[in-house]
Motif scaffolding. Structure first.
Motif, PDB file in Angstrom:
ATOM      1  N   LEU A 180       1.202   5.068   0.592  1.00 52.05           N
ATOM      2  CA  LEU A 180       0.493   6.070   1.373  1.00 52.05           C
ATOM      3  C   LEU A 180       0.736   7.462   0.828  1.00 52.05           C
ATOM      4  O   LEU A 180       1.713   7.702   0.091  1.00 52.05           O
ATOM      5  N   ASP A 181      -0.137   8.406   1.201  1.00 50.81           N
ATOM      6  CA  ASP A 181      -0.046   9.759   0.657  1.00 50.81           C
ATOM      7  C   ASP A 181       1.200  10.507   1.090  1.00 50.81           C
ATOM      8  O   ASP A 181       1.587  11.489   0.482  1.00 50.81           O
TER       9      ASP A 181
ATOM     10  N   LEU B  28      -8.166  -2.977   4.702  1.00 52.30           N
ATOM     11  CA  LEU B  28      -7.643  -1.613   4.637  1.00 52.30           C
ATOM     12  C   LEU B  28      -8.648  -0.654   5.246  1.00 52.30           C
ATOM     13  O   LEU B  28      -9.829  -0.666   4.900  1.00 52.30           O
ATOM     14  N   CYS B  29      -8.171   0.182   6.151  1.00 49.18           N
ATOM     15  CA  CYS B  29      -9.008   1.159   6.840  1.00 49.18           C
ATOM     16  C   CYS B  29      -9.454   2.236   5.857  1.00 49.18           C
ATOM     17  O   CYS B  29      -8.645   2.774   5.104  1.00 49.18           O
ATOM     18  N   THR B  30     -10.743   2.562   5.883  1.00 52.44           N
ATOM     19  CA  THR B  30     -11.264   3.643   5.041  1.00 52.44           C
ATOM     20  C   THR B  30     -11.708   4.847   5.854  1.00 52.44           C
ATOM     21  O   THR B  30     -12.024   5.888   5.292  1.00 52.44           O
TER      22      THR B  30
ATOM     23  N   ARG C 160      -9.842   6.060   8.627  1.00 53.03           N
ATOM     24  CA  ARG C 160      -8.639   6.662   9.215  1.00 53.03           C
ATOM     25  C   ARG C 160      -8.660   6.739  10.738  1.00 53.03           C
ATOM     26  O   ARG C 160      -7.922   7.499  11.337  1.00 53.03           O
TER      27      ARG C 160
ATOM     28  N   TYR D 151      -3.241   2.135  11.027  1.00 56.46           N
ATOM     29  CA  TYR D 151      -3.457   2.596   9.656  1.00 56.46           C
ATOM     30  C   TYR D 151      -2.230   2.319   8.791  1.00 56.46           C
ATOM     31  O   TYR D 151      -1.129   2.540   9.251  1.00 56.46           O
ATOM     32  N   PRO D 152      -2.361   1.765   7.589  1.00 58.57           N
ATOM     33  CA  PRO D 152      -3.554   1.639   6.771  1.00 58.57           C
ATOM     34  C   PRO D 152      -4.371   0.368   7.038  1.00 58.57           C
ATOM     35  O   PRO D 152      -5.387   0.142   6.398  1.00 58.57           O
ATOM     36  N   TRP D 153      -3.950  -0.460   7.961  1.00 62.52           N
ATOM     37  CA  TRP D 153      -4.671  -1.694   8.266  1.00 62.52           C
ATOM     38  C   TRP D 153      -5.837  -1.391   9.203  1.00 62.52           C
ATOM     39  O   TRP D 153      -5.722  -0.582  10.117  1.00 62.52           O
ATOM     40  N   CYS D 154      -6.947  -2.037   9.001  1.00 65.75           N
ATOM     41  CA  CYS D 154      -8.132  -1.826   9.833  1.00 65.75           C
ATOM     42  C   CYS D 154      -7.958  -2.535  11.171  1.00 65.75           C
ATOM     43  O   CYS D 154      -7.531  -3.684  11.225  1.00 65.75           O
TER      44      CYS D 154
ATOM     45  N   VAL E 115       0.855  -1.177   0.000  1.00 64.17           N
ATOM     46  CA  VAL E 115       0.000   0.000   0.000  1.00 64.17           C
ATOM     47  C   VAL E 115       0.892   1.228   0.000  1.00 64.17           C
ATOM     48  O   VAL E 115       1.735   1.387   0.885  1.00 64.17           O
TER      49      VAL E 115
ATOM     50  N   SER F  21      -8.110   3.956  12.553  1.00 67.43           N
ATOM     51  CA  SER F  21      -7.289   2.830  12.973  1.00 67.43           C
ATOM     52  C   SER F  21      -5.948   3.288  13.548  1.00 67.43           C
ATOM     53  O   SER F  21      -5.268   4.135  12.978  1.00 67.43           O
TER      54      SER F  21
END
Length: 69
Positions: free
Chosen positions: A30-31, A45-47, A49, A54-57, A28, A51
């Protein structure tokens, strides 16, 4: 689609008010320019934010009354 015809495309499952499930392994991007990798057979994947992982839920979205948006 995969470059090699023998490879299956990754399955991505979008869940209502929850994470996006992706067949692994995954990388993944990331930004902030970093990346996170997992070799698990499926990752969430967390949507939302929320978590801490993060990025894992980590199921933090369950603590919100109206769901994750």
């Amino acid at each position: 689609m995969p470059a090699d015809p023998s490879e299956k495309p990754r399955r991505i499952t979008v869940t209502k008010d929850g994470p996006v499930l992706v067949e692994g392994p995954v990388e993944v991007l990331l930004d902030d320019g970093t990346s996170a990798t997992s070799d698990r057979f499926t990752v969430a994947l967390c949507t939302c934010r929320r978590s801490r992982a993060y990025p894992w839920c980590d199921t933090s979205h369950r603590r919100r009354d109206k769901g994750c948006r």
